[in-house]
Enzyme design. Sequence first.
Site, mmCIF file in Angstrom:
data_model
loop_
_atom_site.group_PDB
_atom_site.id
_atom_site.type_symbol
_atom_site.label_atom_id
_atom_site.label_comp_id
_atom_site.label_asym_id
_atom_site.label_seq_id
_atom_site.Cartn_x
_atom_site.Cartn_y
_atom_site.Cartn_z
ATOM 1 N N TYR A 64 0.892 -1.251 0.045
ATOM 2 C CA TYR A 64 0.036 0.133 0.035
ATOM 3 C C TYR A 64 0.988 1.227 0.061
ATOM 4 O O TYR A 64 1.558 1.446 1.186
ATOM 5 C CB TYR A 64 -0.791 -0.011 1.103
ATOM 6 N N HIS A 135 1.563 -11.724 1.531
ATOM 7 C CA HIS A 135 0.602 -11.204 0.609
ATOM 8 C C HIS A 135 -0.090 -12.127 -0.185
ATOM 9 O O HIS A 135 -1.298 -12.178 -0.423
ATOM 10 C CB HIS A 135 0.680 -10.104 -0.015
ATOM 11 N N PRO A 216 -15.094 -6.750 3.877
ATOM 12 C CA PRO A 216 -16.404 -7.362 4.276
ATOM 13 C C PRO A 216 -17.565 -6.239 3.724
ATOM 14 O O PRO A 216 -18.759 -6.850 3.677
ATOM 15 C CB PRO A 216 -16.272 -7.225 5.704
ATOM 16 N N LEU A 217 -17.339 -5.177 3.355
ATOM 17 C CA LEU A 217 -18.359 -4.334 2.706
ATOM 18 C C LEU A 217 -18.412 -4.456 1.136
ATOM 19 O O LEU A 217 -18.977 -3.423 0.401
ATOM 20 C CB LEU A 217 -18.386 -2.846 3.182
ATOM 21 N N ARG A 219 -15.913 -3.783 -0.847
ATOM 22 C CA ARG A 219 -15.238 -2.771 -1.495
ATOM 23 C C ARG A 219 -16.438 -1.322 -1.555
ATOM 24 O O ARG A 219 -16.256 -0.745 -2.605
ATOM 25 C CB ARG A 219 -14.485 -2.963 -2.802
ATOM 26 N N GLY A 220 -16.898 -1.261 -0.902
ATOM 27 C CA GLY A 220 -17.833 -0.241 -0.551
ATOM 28 C C GLY A 220 -19.454 -0.471 -1.326
ATOM 29 O O GLY A 220 -20.380 0.472 -0.853
ATOM 30 N N PHE A 221 -19.467 -1.558 -2.231
ATOM 31 C CA PHE A 221 -20.801 -1.823 -2.941
ATOM 32 C C PHE A 221 -21.756 -2.151 -1.892
ATOM 33 O O PHE A 221 -22.870 -1.396 -1.915
ATOM 34 C CB PHE A 221 -20.613 -2.838 -3.701
ATOM 35 N N GLY A 225 -24.054 2.996 -0.869
ATOM 36 C CA GLY A 225 -23.604 4.720 -1.057
ATOM 37 C C GLY A 225 -23.338 4.750 -2.413
ATOM 38 O O GLY A 225 -23.055 5.860 -2.752
#
Length: 328
Positions: A64, A135, A216-217, A219-221, A225
């Site tokens: 990152y 990783h 767990p979300l 990637r925002g989907f 929102g």
Amino acid sequence: MSSIKTVALGSQGLQVPVEGLGCMGMTTLAGMTVYSPADETESIATIHRARELGVNFLDTADLYGPLLNERLVGKAVAGQRDQYTIATKFGYEIDEAGQLSPSFTINGRPDYIRRAIDRSLQNLNTDYIDLYYMHRPDPNVPIEDSVGAMSELVQAGKVRFLGLSEVPVETIRRAHAVHPLTAIQTEYSLFDRGVEADGVLQLTRELGIGFVGYSPLGRGFLTGGIKSLDELDAGDFRRHMPRYQPENFAHNLLLVEKLEQLARAKGVTPAQLALAWVLAQGVVAIPGTKRVKYLEANVAAAGLALSTEDLAALDASLPVGSAAGAAY
């Protein structure tokens, strides 16, 4: 301090809150924006607020940035290092100038691992890392060689516990035989339940290895929102991901609308319901955010109890394999 529940991650002695904090979005990722532009001051404030709420399990990686994320985390925990549990990862080859291999080469050679740990310790401004993950496995190096080198880091006191990320069942078995693994980290959400199908989740339970679910979300989907691809910044890395491609986006949006209906019925947000579902599977989740308000909403999800009926309704509305498009 919040009373968020802590659990044993694996059977080697590591205790963590049931919900950690994914820090990836606090910096760029190989030059791309992660979800939305980050602000260092707000990101550090989020890390500090997380500790106040009991969410002191931070997840980062040398990839990152590259390297910038570890440095930000190191800056945030300065003077309070012993109050945090820090997990970081190595594997994607990064040269001495901090440049990521253009071909995203994975390097699991022992000599590279020894260089990578020292660089991460310097970036994080610490003399030990609580949980050190590979990783991704290196297809050209036996996992026994890589984990053997990681085991030496434990003996040297540079690392407390070992983990692997995104690995198949047989690789886990072979690695665990070399040195007991504390955690396997893999994507896990209502949109991505592959670890149930491929046996990874079952194996971790069988061997006493902890499971950490990232994204767990979705990637925002799954927050509800995002209603249009136009809402994503031009440099947002999700624009390159299959689930966000136009041919899949509309289908997945319909699934999110079902989640929103169930969330309204419970008086919670879609993100909280989706996160509570992951936690209900008996795993540790590391939702990522760089904003205090979203952190606080995520922490509230850890206290949300789901009934058998709630879980059945979620399974019926978002069954295994219902999301369109692969994760990558």
